[in-house]
Design a protein around this motif. Structure first.
Motif, PDB file in Angstrom:
ATOM      1  N   GLY A  73       0.813  -1.211   0.000  1.00  0.00           N
ATOM      2  CA  GLY A  73       0.000   0.000   0.000  1.00  0.00           C
ATOM      3  C   GLY A  73       0.847   1.262   0.000  1.00  0.00           C
ATOM      4  O   GLY A  73       0.546   2.228  -0.708  1.00  0.00           O
ATOM      5  N   VAL A 273      -5.568  -3.420  -0.736  1.00  0.00           N
ATOM      6  CA  VAL A 273      -5.118  -2.025  -0.723  1.00  0.00           C
ATOM      7  C   VAL A 273      -6.106  -1.125  -1.457  1.00  0.00           C
ATOM      8  O   VAL A 273      -6.437  -0.033  -0.986  1.00  0.00           O
ATOM      9  N   ILE A 290      -6.104   0.763   4.607  1.00  0.00           N
ATOM     10  CA  ILE A 290      -5.519  -0.502   4.148  1.00  0.00           C
ATOM     11  C   ILE A 290      -5.864  -1.630   5.115  1.00  0.00           C
ATOM     12  O   ILE A 290      -6.176  -2.750   4.698  1.00  0.00           O
ATOM     13  N   THR A 294      -8.057  -4.872   4.151  1.00  0.00           N
ATOM     14  CA  THR A 294      -7.576  -6.235   4.366  1.00  0.00           C
ATOM     15  C   THR A 294      -8.590  -7.053   5.152  1.00  0.00           C
ATOM     16  O   THR A 294      -8.843  -8.219   4.833  1.00  0.00           O
TER      17      THR A 294
END
Length: 344
Positions: A73, A273, A290, A294
């Motif tokens: 990211g 990301v 991020i 996830t």
């Protein structure tokens, strides 16, 4: 009249409204997506999804993927991409297993060699991107296949097999590859710790401003005195080392290493990301986003098994989710830019 004009001139700028401030956050879209996905699987996954075992199933996936997604990211925010992580994970795993398992050297030697490999490959990626001006996608694609080929050939040449067993000491296993309560992997704490460090770097240190500047305009950033080359190389090294770390932690967790075990991380990390609010064009994103991206990916990836739906629909949901995330990210970014221009 003059007094009134002076008072207006010295009046401090009005603070943005809570809604305006929320819209300007890059993780707003990812939070809404995570909330929607979580609620969906709470409804259709029933009680098993939010049980301790259910939460552990997607948190474990999020932790392992998140350690790789965070540096990826940062690279994407800086306008670069690293897909060589797909080879670095099994490479780090095999280097550790061969040195500490096959040859029986101390576990610290295997871990050091695995991480050193990450540093070397990261340096190669960084220097190649800077010195050749070839897009990082192409450079790391070449590294992906080169490292994969070396890992396979050297593993077979040295050990005669593509799978190597390793038995790490209890202390090392407890901090890098064990389960807490028999369900939650200890890597969850590593993931959260790394996320906290990266959040400080990106959002509270000058380096973070440099990373955003790289993704915005590299030439302008270089002209402004930002050490663009050093930052680029450092980001590539961080990405490779993180992938190697995931590889050795998996070898410790499962007491063995496999040559082909990291290809899925390439697109899974990119999806996480993007869902987390990072623009593919760079210059925009956040660590919190991020992390939430996830978690969203992990929930979809594992949550489908708690429902009565066909498990093959997980890929469909992830694909649709990515498209929606891109649209949401662009929408919120335009809203933020529009809000900022109106304030001016």
């Amino acid at each position: 009249m003059v007094a009134i004009m002076d008072a207006q001139a010295t009046k401090p700028p009005s603070k943005p409204s809570p809604i305006g401030a929320l819209v300007r956050r890059p993780e707003t879209g990812s939070f809404l997506g995570m909330l929607a996905v979580f609620c969906f699987f709470v409804i259709f996954g029933q009680a098993n999804f939010i049980s301790a075992a259910g939460v552990a199933s997607w948190l474990n996936v999020a932790a392992t993927l998140g350690i790789v997604a965070l540096p990826v990211g940062l690279l994407m925010i800086a306008g670069e991409l690293d897909i060589s992580i797909g080879s670095m994970i099994p490479a780090g795993s095999m280097v550790f297993a061969i040195i500490s398992g096959y040859f029986g050297l101390p576990v610290w030697a295997g871990m050091g060699a695995a991480l050193l490999l990450g540093v070397v490959i990261g340096l190669i990626n960084g220097f190649m991107v800077l010195k050749t001006s070839v897009p990082s996608l192409i450079v790391t694609l070449g590294t992906l296949f080169a490292v994969a080929g070396l890992t396979l050939s050297l593993s077979v040449l040295i050990t005669g097999t593509t799978s190597v067993a390793v038995a790490p000491p209890p202390f090392v296993k407890s901090i890098l590859g064990d389960f807490i309560g028999g369900m939650f992997q200890v890597t969850i704490f590593w993931w959260l710790g790394i996320a906290a460090v990266f959040a400080f770097i990106l959002h509270y240190s000058p380096v973070g401003n440099w990373i955003f500047a790289l993704g915005g305009d590299k030439v302008s950033a270089r002209n402004a005195g930002i050490p663009t080359e050093r930052i680029t190389i450092l980001l590539f090294v961080t990405s490779s080392v993180s992938a190697s770390f995931v590889g050795l932690s998996q070898a410790i967790l499962f007491n063995s290493a496999q040559v082909s075990s990291g290809s899925s991380f390439i697109f899974n990390s990119i999806i996480s990301v993007v869902v987390g609010g990072v623009l593919l064009t760079g210059g925009y994103g956040s660590i919190i986003g991020i992390v939430m991206g996830t978690v969203t990916f992990a929930i979809v990836n594992q949550g489908i098994y708690f429902t009565s739906f066909d498990a093959n629909l997980a890929s469909l949901i992830i694909g649709v989710l990515m498209l929606i995330a891109v649209l949401l990210n662009n929408t919120f970014r335009k809203m933020a830019l529009s809000y900022s221009s109106k304030k001016k």
